[in-house]
Write a protein that holds these residues in place. Sequence first.
Motif, PDB file in Angstrom:
ATOM      1  N   VAL A  29       0.837  -1.200   0.000  1.00  0.00           N
ATOM      2  CA  VAL A  29       0.000   0.000   0.000  1.00  0.00           C
ATOM      3  C   VAL A  29       0.876   1.256   0.000  1.00  0.00           C
ATOM      4  CG1 VAL A  29      -0.236   0.020   2.532  1.00  0.00           C
ATOM      5  CG2 VAL A  29      -1.954   1.147   1.112  1.00  0.00           C
ATOM      6  N   GLN A  30       0.492   2.208  -0.838  1.00  0.00           N
ATOM      7  CA  GLN A  30       1.212   3.475  -0.939  1.00  0.00           C
ATOM      8  C   GLN A  30       0.294   4.626  -0.550  1.00  0.00           C
ATOM      9  OE1 GLN A  30       3.481   4.104  -4.562  1.00  0.00           O
ATOM     10  NE2 GLN A  30       3.503   1.922  -5.011  1.00  0.00           N
ATOM     11  N   VAL A  31       0.893   5.729  -0.123  1.00  0.00           N
ATOM     12  CA  VAL A  31       0.107   6.902   0.245  1.00  0.00           C
ATOM     13  C   VAL A  31      -0.122   7.744  -1.014  1.00  0.00           C
ATOM     14  CG1 VAL A  31      -0.143   8.818   1.869  1.00  0.00           C
ATOM     15  CG2 VAL A  31       1.212   6.832   2.510  1.00  0.00           C
ATOM     16  N   ASP A  32      -0.966   7.224  -1.897  1.00  0.00           N
ATOM     17  CA  ASP A  32      -1.331   7.986  -3.092  1.00  0.00           C
ATOM     18  C   ASP A  32      -2.314   9.085  -2.717  1.00  0.00           C
ATOM     19  OD1 ASP A  32      -0.058   6.476  -5.394  1.00  0.00           O
ATOM     20  OD2 ASP A  32      -1.118   4.857  -4.397  1.00  0.00           O
ATOM     21  N   ALA A  58      -9.532   4.467  -1.268  1.00  0.00           N
ATOM     22  CA  ALA A  58      -8.881   4.883  -2.513  1.00  0.00           C
ATOM     23  C   ALA A  58      -7.504   4.246  -2.656  1.00  0.00           C
ATOM     24  CB  ALA A  58      -8.761   6.407  -2.552  1.00  0.00           C
ATOM     25  N   ASN A  59      -6.736   4.231  -1.575  1.00  0.00           N
ATOM     26  CA  ASN A  59      -5.395   3.644  -1.644  1.00  0.00           C
ATOM     27  C   ASN A  59      -5.454   2.135  -1.820  1.00  0.00           C
ATOM     28  OD1 ASN A  59      -3.894   6.047  -1.411  1.00  0.00           O
ATOM     29  ND2 ASN A  59      -4.143   6.063   0.819  1.00  0.00           N
ATOM     30  N   MET A  60      -6.457   1.477  -1.214  1.00  0.00           N
ATOM     31  CA  MET A  60      -6.563   0.032  -1.387  1.00  0.00           C
ATOM     32  C   MET A  60      -6.948  -0.327  -2.824  1.00  0.00           C
ATOM     33  SD  MET A  60      -8.706  -2.858   0.725  1.00  0.00           S
ATOM     34  CE  MET A  60      -7.583  -2.836   2.118  1.00  0.00           C
ATOM     35  N   GLU A  61      -7.818   0.458  -3.412  1.00  0.00           N
ATOM     36  CA  GLU A  61      -8.183   0.197  -4.810  1.00  0.00           C
ATOM     37  C   GLU A  61      -6.968   0.339  -5.721  1.00  0.00           C
ATOM     38  OE1 GLU A  61     -11.417   2.803  -5.678  1.00  0.00           O
ATOM     39  OE2 GLU A  61     -12.865   1.676  -4.448  1.00  0.00           O
ATOM     40  N   LEU A  62      -6.171   1.363  -5.484  1.00  0.00           N
ATOM     41  CA  LEU A  62      -4.951   1.537  -6.277  1.00  0.00           C
ATOM     42  C   LEU A  62      -3.963   0.401  -6.002  1.00  0.00           C
ATOM     43  CD1 LEU A  62      -4.531   5.393  -5.864  1.00  0.00           C
ATOM     44  CD2 LEU A  62      -4.862   4.190  -8.032  1.00  0.00           C
ATOM     45  N   GLU A  63      -3.873  -0.027  -4.744  1.00  0.00           N
ATOM     46  CA  GLU A  63      -2.986  -1.129  -4.377  1.00  0.00           C
ATOM     47  C   GLU A  63      -3.355  -2.397  -5.137  1.00  0.00           C
ATOM     48  OE1 GLU A  63      -1.678  -3.588  -0.324  1.00  0.00           O
ATOM     49  OE2 GLU A  63      -3.403  -2.241  -0.289  1.00  0.00           O
ATOM     50  N   PHE A 113      -4.227  14.262   9.490  1.00  0.00           N
ATOM     51  CA  PHE A 113      -3.714  12.915   9.749  1.00  0.00           C
ATOM     52  C   PHE A 113      -4.852  11.889   9.650  1.00  0.00           C
ATOM     53  CE2 PHE A 113      -0.388  15.508  11.665  1.00  0.00           C
ATOM     54  CZ  PHE A 113       0.766  14.835  11.278  1.00  0.00           C
ATOM     55  N   HIS A 114      -5.457  11.813   8.465  1.00  0.00           N
ATOM     56  CA  HIS A 114      -6.470  10.804   8.217  1.00  0.00           C
ATOM     57  C   HIS A 114      -5.797   9.448   8.051  1.00  0.00           C
ATOM     58  CE1 HIS A 114      -8.341  14.574   6.841  1.00  0.00           C
ATOM     59  NE2 HIS A 114      -9.507  14.023   7.151  1.00  0.00           N
ATOM     60  N   ILE A 115      -6.497   8.405   8.394  1.00  0.00           N
ATOM     61  CA  ILE A 115      -5.967   7.056   8.152  1.00  0.00           C
ATOM     62  C   ILE A 115      -5.903   6.827   6.648  1.00  0.00           C
ATOM     63  CG2 ILE A 115      -6.389   4.582   8.434  1.00  0.00           C
ATOM     64  CD1 ILE A 115      -7.619   5.174  11.149  1.00  0.00           C
ATOM     65  N   VAL A 116      -4.726   6.393   6.168  1.00  0.00           N
ATOM     66  CA  VAL A 116      -4.512   6.207   4.723  1.00  0.00           C
ATOM     67  C   VAL A 116      -4.444   4.739   4.329  1.00  0.00           C
ATOM     68  CG1 VAL A 116      -3.323   8.420   4.451  1.00  0.00           C
ATOM     69  CG2 VAL A 116      -1.996   6.363   5.001  1.00  0.00           C
ATOM     70  N   GLY A 117      -4.344   3.848   5.313  1.00  0.00           N
ATOM     71  CA  GLY A 117      -4.233   2.423   5.009  1.00  0.00           C
ATOM     72  C   GLY A 117      -3.631   1.699   6.193  1.00  0.00           C
ATOM     73  N   TYR A 118      -3.611   0.380   6.089  1.00  0.00           N
ATOM     74  CA  TYR A 118      -3.068  -0.453   7.158  1.00  0.00           C
ATOM     75  C   TYR A 118      -1.867  -1.221   6.607  1.00  0.00           C
ATOM     76  CZ  TYR A 118      -7.458   0.782   9.359  1.00  0.00           C
ATOM     77  OH  TYR A 118      -8.504   1.497   9.896  1.00  0.00           O
ATOM     78  N   GLY A 119      -0.718  -0.589   6.691  1.00  0.00           N
ATOM     79  CA  GLY A 119       0.493  -1.183   6.149  1.00  0.00           C
ATOM     80  C   GLY A 119       1.676  -0.291   6.454  1.00  0.00           C
ATOM     81  N   CYS A 120       2.832  -0.622   5.872  1.00  0.00           N
ATOM     82  CA  CYS A 120       4.089   0.035   6.231  1.00  0.00           C
ATOM     83  C   CYS A 120       4.214   1.453   5.675  1.00  0.00           C
ATOM     84  CB  CYS A 120       5.256  -0.811   5.735  1.00  0.00           C
ATOM     85  SG  CYS A 120       5.255  -2.480   6.426  1.00  0.00           S
ATOM     86  N   SER A 123       7.481  -4.018  -5.059  1.00  0.00           N
ATOM     87  CA  SER A 123       6.310  -4.751  -5.545  1.00  0.00           C
ATOM     88  C   SER A 123       6.657  -5.671  -6.713  1.00  0.00           C
ATOM     89  CB  SER A 123       5.214  -3.776  -5.967  1.00  0.00           C
ATOM     90  OG  SER A 123       5.611  -3.058  -7.118  1.00  0.00           O
ATOM     91  N   ARG A 124       7.818  -5.469  -7.332  1.00  0.00           N
ATOM     92  CA  ARG A 124       8.186  -6.280  -8.505  1.00  0.00           C
ATOM     93  C   ARG A 124       9.311  -7.274  -8.190  1.00  0.00           C
ATOM     94  NH1 ARG A 124       5.741  -4.901 -13.255  1.00  0.00           N
ATOM     95  NH2 ARG A 124       4.624  -2.911 -13.290  1.00  0.00           N
ATOM     96  N   ARG A 125       9.448  -7.611  -6.906  1.00  0.00           N
ATOM     97  CA  ARG A 125      10.510  -8.546  -6.531  1.00  0.00           C
ATOM     98  C   ARG A 125      10.271  -9.976  -7.017  1.00  0.00           C
ATOM     99  NH1 ARG A 125      11.629  -6.418  -0.400  1.00  0.00           N
ATOM    100  NH2 ARG A 125      12.884  -4.613  -0.962  1.00  0.00           N
ATOM    101  N   GLY A 126       9.119 -10.236  -7.573  1.00  0.00           N
ATOM    102  CA  GLY A 126       8.881 -11.551  -8.158  1.00  0.00           C
ATOM    103  C   GLY A 126       9.400 -11.664  -9.573  1.00  0.00           C
ATOM    104  N   ASN A 127       9.991 -10.588 -10.113  1.00  0.00           N
ATOM    105  CA  ASN A 127      10.519 -10.592 -11.474  1.00  0.00           C
ATOM    106  C   ASN A 127      12.012 -10.304 -11.439  1.00  0.00           C
ATOM    107  OD1 ASN A 127      11.353  -9.595 -14.142  1.00  0.00           O
ATOM    108  ND2 ASN A 127       9.183  -9.732 -14.663  1.00  0.00           N
ATOM    109  N   ASP A 128      12.811 -11.327 -11.704  1.00  0.00           N
ATOM    110  CA  ASP A 128      14.266 -11.188 -11.617  1.00  0.00           C
ATOM    111  C   ASP A 128      14.823 -10.234 -12.665  1.00  0.00           C
ATOM    112  OD1 ASP A 128      15.402 -13.221 -14.009  1.00  0.00           O
ATOM    113  OD2 ASP A 128      13.460 -13.763 -13.188  1.00  0.00           O
ATOM    114  N   GLU A 129      14.164 -10.117 -13.816  1.00  0.00           N
ATOM    115  CA  GLU A 129      14.660  -9.223 -14.863  1.00  0.00           C
ATOM    116  C   GLU A 129      14.636  -7.769 -14.388  1.00  0.00           C
ATOM    117  OE1 GLU A 129      15.937  -9.957 -17.657  1.00  0.00           O
ATOM    118  OE2 GLU A 129      15.235 -11.919 -18.304  1.00  0.00           O
TER     119      GLU A 129
END
Length: 1003
Positions: free
Chosen positions: A223-226, A236-241, A605-612, A820-826
């Motif tokens: 999750v990102q703070v978009d 909104a951030n979860m939909e983008l995530e 300081f609204h809650i933006v998501g539950y993640g790092c 987010s792309r650590r599953g792609n070695d290229e």
Amino acid sequence: MPPLTSALLSRSTTGSSTTTRVTAAAAAAISGPAAPSSSPPAPRPSPRPRRTSAASPFASGLAGRLFGGHRAASRSASSATAVFERRFASAATRNTYDEILTGLGRPGGGDEFGKYYSLPALSDPRIDRLPYSIRILLESAIRNCDDFQVTGKDVEKILDWEKSAPKQVEIPFKPARVLLQDFTGVPAVVDLACMRDAVSKLGSDPNKINPLVPVDLVIDHSVQVDVARSQNAVQANMELEFHRNKERFGFLKWGSSAFQNMLVVPPGSGIVHQVNLEYLARVVFNNGGILYPDSVVGTDSHTTMIDGLGVAGWGVGGIEAEAAMLGQPMSMVLPGVVGFKLSGKLRNGVTATDLVLTVTQMLRKHGVVGKFVEFYGQGMSELSLADRATIANMSPEYGATMGFFPVDAKTLDYLRLTGRSDDTVAMVESYLRANKMFVDHSQVEAERVYSSYLELNLEEVEPCLSGPKRPHDRVTLKNMKSDWLSCLDNDVGFKGFAVPKESQGKVADFSFHGTPAKIKHGDVVIAAITSCTNTSNPNVMLGAALVAKKACELGLEVRFLTILTLVHVNQVKPWIKTSLAPGSGVVKKYLDQSGLQKYLDQLGFHIVGYGCTTCIGNSGELDESVSAAISENDIVAAAVLSGNRNFEGRVHPLTRANYLASPPLVVAYALAGTVNIDFEKEPIGVSKDGKEVYFMDIWPSTEEISEVVKTSVLPDMFKSTYEAITKGNPMWNELPVSASTLYPWDPSSTYIHEPPYFKDMTMTPPGPRPVKDAYCLLNFGDSITTDHISPAGNIHPDSPAAKYLKERGVERKDFNSYGSRRGNDEIMARGTFANIRLVNKFLKGEVGPKTIHVPSGEKLAVFDAAMKYKNEGHDTIILAGAEYGSGSSRDWAAKGPMLQGVKAVIAKSFERIHRSNLAGMGIIPLCFKAGEDADTLGLTGHERYTIHLPTNVSDIKPGQDVTVTTDTGKSFTCTLRFDTEVELAYYDHGGILPYVTRKIAEQ
């Protein structure tokens, strides 16, 4: 040696039965940890008593609810045979220490809780002198002693810790479970899927590749703070995530179905370490009637947070975690233990964040890399469990493997608070008391021995921050302004920006959505309440809310009308990106219960998501006008966050100054709008009635915070939150899942790609590879972090990774992050050394992800230079200073260099996990001798290097001296940092993954 110990050791290493036990254990080594002969292997124990358990761990209960009950309807006959073989092997294997299996009765009588391996039954006086953390290693060795993976000699090494630890002896350790987050979890599951393919190609059963210990994966890093400063931010951030990560999430959901013993907690549930603390942790396992301490290794360096709960846990590389999942013991050096005595009590208004930053600085100075830190003393009883977890969380920042708090009455209170059943708490207490692992502060404790000692009187701790570039660079709040001004003056470095005197007062004008605005050095552009370090602690979270309440009541709130009508002078400037990202849904419940969330909302300081979020670099974009003003005017902009890492380039590419602070201080600095302020002397603003408002006017007392915590943080909040986790969320539940045992790789995918680790692999290990006439790819100074090596944040539009994505039709808005792309070695190979703040000596002061291709003299992107060397048939090495690889436990920081063709890293010193990761990927870690480095030896990096290692692995010894020569006639000696025989075996096989794959395939 005591008689019972002597007899057990004798029987473990001699006698005609040894061959039989070793043979059985060899079979069990791949099939799973052997249960004691008195009990058949049990299904995976549930993390919480209220969960139901069935013969198949996913047939019903949590997993069935979480994943819609989907699981392949049947398993192959070979799977059923494997289960039978596991049980047969377990029955045939007799643990040497079964004689000390002891029943544990319930306090009120009746049925016993179960049986346990009793340390007191050894009648060995050395146990009473052992640190509690070492007793956990001892119990694990005794319980898993099969004379194959774990031997009686290993047990004796741990028993004799006082004498053996200084000798750097090697021991095996089998953790009870493995913890993953999605950034590191995706590549781990990719590797497991790839290993299945490799085992199949080698002619063996791919279903052998299954986790054999409980594996919990929490999706929290995506999750990102978009969207910020909005009531709709979470949705909104979860939909983008989900839009960005649908393919990754689908892959993880496939893994939860395809692999046994794997639990995946969906996005939007919380931060992995807070979920672990509040929910997943067992403290004591009851597995088929056998009781033992919970222990965990995780692919995130802050796994150590669970040490605050008395659970031994630490971060490891993803590749080490994968081996642990597959039943392989971890090979580790028996650590020294630093005893850290706490006394006194924190003063009024001082927070746990202030304490942990103080502890971090003390322990960094003391030197604790590779060691356990164990806290003790009467000051322990003055710290809440959440305070302890905050201190334990930052173990990586002070360099320790663990920051351990043994279980005591405060631990039991926390277990009750978070909804663990009374029966579970009674079992935990009874077991730990019986096995000499419980601290009772009301009793006189037996004296324990530590390797070294530190002491802190909690009354001496004062409010502080850390920064602007490292977590252990603590600055007291009263000295913050003077320290900031010094940083502007100082040369570029960890405490300097080299801003000319005449430019330090520069003010840059810009237009923010049509409104005139100004920005100058030190202005805050990001203020984030973020990170498991602090969001797990109700005291600092409710403290931040009280600061907001006091500020709003004095009239320092933002008037949310339209930008053009924002005329009130005392406000959080609208261009400051404020955010609140709790580590679990419990935080929202107690903020709502307290009635304080509305004040945080008023300040943005609204809650933006539950993640790092911001703590790991997922801070999202700044407003374009703000970004342009910073870039065009070379402004040293600031971020203030309640995180645990503040390395340059991590939080946001445009915030060169990043300060770690408590959540209440984050709110205070957001109101001030700058770090260039003396809170003792300068007002934050002016109240609605025209009076100057100072820091102490909005700062809550410890008593105020305690009262709110007491009435707002309730057990039912934890129960309802984690019962809801089992339901997932609509977006997760709608993801389709393939029923295939082997993953159907999609060659066109830019998220999930089959890595090349097993390409052309045979059953014969390749053996050591000579490194001859290698070029230097990069020449570094000190403190190169894993963020520098393998950044997790945004993909720069001009980078090799961006070029790769554009060539495959991916638009810039969909680049997502490297993490987010650590599953792609290229992509990850292209993202290695792609940090825009990379400092490479080849570039003579220029900062960025470039290097010099030595033969041609060309300046190229690091990936392009690496590929040019590979295409020319040249090996490469890296020169580095001290603390190479510090920071997150990021396996791609080793995988990436390996894919770029790096064969060795020669450094002054390594961070513990990163050195292990290099060894796991077959890269040779070498240390300069004390007092030497590249500069003192006159190495420029333009030389060609030959490393004189034997070509037969049996001729190589851990820690031996190795000669390195150059084509310019220089010769110097390094220490080989393969620290154990097991790491040499990995090197012989080309890395840990081929090693484990061959071992599994040959069974």
